[in-house]
Design an enzyme around this catalytic site. Structure first.
Site, short mmCIF file in Angstrom:
data_model
loop_
_atom_site.label_atom_id
_atom_site.label_comp_id
_atom_site.label_asym_id
_atom_site.label_seq_id
_atom_site.Cartn_x
_atom_site.Cartn_y
_atom_site.Cartn_z
N LYS A 299 70.42 36.24 -4.26
CA LYS A 299 69.97 36.91 -3.02
C LYS A 299 69.37 35.89 -2.05
O LYS A 299 69.67 35.89 -0.86
CB LYS A 299 68.96 38.01 -3.36
N GLN B 228 62.40 42.95 -7.69
CA GLN B 228 63.52 42.96 -8.61
C GLN B 228 63.18 43.80 -9.84
O GLN B 228 62.13 43.63 -10.45
CB GLN B 228 63.90 41.52 -9.01
N ASP C 202 65.94 47.90 -0.28
CA ASP C 202 66.63 48.36 -1.50
C ASP C 202 66.99 49.84 -1.38
O ASP C 202 67.79 50.35 -2.16
CB ASP C 202 65.73 48.18 -2.72
N1 GUN Z 1 67.96 45.51 -10.54
C1 GUN Z 1 69.26 45.82 -10.67
N2 GUN Z 1 69.81 46.15 -9.48
C2 GUN Z 1 68.82 46.02 -8.58
C3 GUN Z 1 68.77 46.22 -7.17
O1 GUN Z 1 69.75 46.60 -6.50
N3 GUN Z 1 67.57 45.99 -6.59
C4 GUN Z 1 66.48 45.59 -7.30
N4 GUN Z 1 65.33 45.40 -6.64
N5 GUN Z 1 66.49 45.42 -8.60
C5 GUN Z 1 67.67 45.61 -9.23
#
Ligand code: GUN
Length: 296
Positions: free
Chosen positions: A52, A96, A119
């Site tokens: 990211k 995350q 998100d």
């Molecule tokens: N863990 C797995 N997929 C995601 C996501 O799309 N966002 C976040 N913050 N954590 C994740």
């Protein structure tokens, strides 16, 4: 059978954002800024967050990575989010997942300012999405929708079967596919671990979204000829032939399912890359909404 190429589609999304960001910079405006909080050192989470951040850099966005130790208290996490909420130079905040067991996922999600909820996990974002209002759509379902649109895949009146009811993928994609829209308007069946006649349901599906996290779960006998198959699975499976010691496996038995499909996403190289592109789009929209009050 045509592969839905996440590399190609995500590049087109990112190229457009890169161009827009360069335009902002040429007007002496600051770039969109994403803050990511990573708690502990889970291998998969490390990889996702690194990706990211790298993608932010490639697109010209600013990014901040806030690392917290695995033993951090819930209060410290909430305080960190509170500080990021107040900062005018931060447009998007993501924490995350998964979190350590002593930190409440719901408390953490609820503490993020909905205006920075890139998100799309906050109940305000979810509520707006359910009502078809403009909002942040969770990145993986959003990425899938962008992919359907890019390839012009017919969805109207089709039977879509979603396997998995997580808040991150299964439930939101089931809502999005059922809503009105050129790449939606499906009749949706949402299946989960308690569904009894899964094979029968899948066999009648025009579109299948497999998002349960079980490698190779969707087999050829569950898929009808010319179905569209979207594989959201991305499980690490031990593989000594790989330098990393693991291979990434999707939820679909790709080798046997692919020949039956009209379209299918590969793993890796499919939905995973779209997730990041969609996150960048959400961050860009958060920036526009916060600085200019619109997304046009
Ligand atoms: N863990 C797995 N997929 C995601 C996501 O799309 N966002 C976040 N913050 N954590 C994740």
């Amino acid at each position: 059978m045509e592969l839905l190429d996440g590399k190609k589609v995500s590049k087109s999304v990112k190229d457009a954002l890169k161009l827009e960001t360069a335009r902002l910079r040429s007007l002496q405006l600051r770039a969109p800024h994403l803050a990511a909080i990573l708690i502990g050192h889970d291998g998969a989470s490390e990889t996702y967050v690194a990706s990211k951040i790298k993608n932010c850099e490639e697109t010209g966005f600013l990014s901040s990575l806030i690392r917290l130790p695995v033993e951090v208290s819930e209060k410290e996490v909430l305080d960190t989010i509170g500080q990021l909420n107040k900062r005018d130079d931060i447009d998007g905040i993501l924490v995350q997942l998964p979190l350590p067991v002593h930190v409440s996922e719901q408390q953490v999600i609820n503490s993020i300012d909905p205006a920075k909820d890139v998100d799309g996990f906050h109940p305000v974002s979810t509520g707006k999405m359910v009502q078809g209002m403009p909002t942040f759509i969770p990145a993986t379902p959003y990425g899938i929708m962008l992919m359907l649109e890019y390839y012009g895949i017919p969805t109207i009146g089709k039977h879509a079967v979603v396997i998995g009811r997580s808040n991150i993928v299964g439930r939101p994609i089931s809502i999005l596919l059922s809503q009105q829209g050129t790449y939606a308007n499906c009749t949706v069946t949402l299946c989960h671990s308690r569904t009894t006649n899964l094979k029968e349901i899948c066999s009648g599906a025009d579109i299948i979204v497999a998002a349960l996290g079980k490698p190779g779960f969707l087999t050829a006998d569950m898929v009808k000829e010319n179905a569209v198959v979207i594989d959201v699975g991305i499980t690490r499976v031990a593989d000594d032939s790989k330098k990393s010691g693991f291979a990434l496996k999707g939820d679909v038995d790709f080798i046997r399912v692919a020949p039956k499909c009209s379209y299918i996403t590969p793993v890796p190289g499919g939905v995973g890359l779209m997730t990041i592109a969609a996150l960048l789009k959400n961050t860009f929209n958060a920036y526009l909404l916060r600085t200019q009050g619109d997304t046009n």
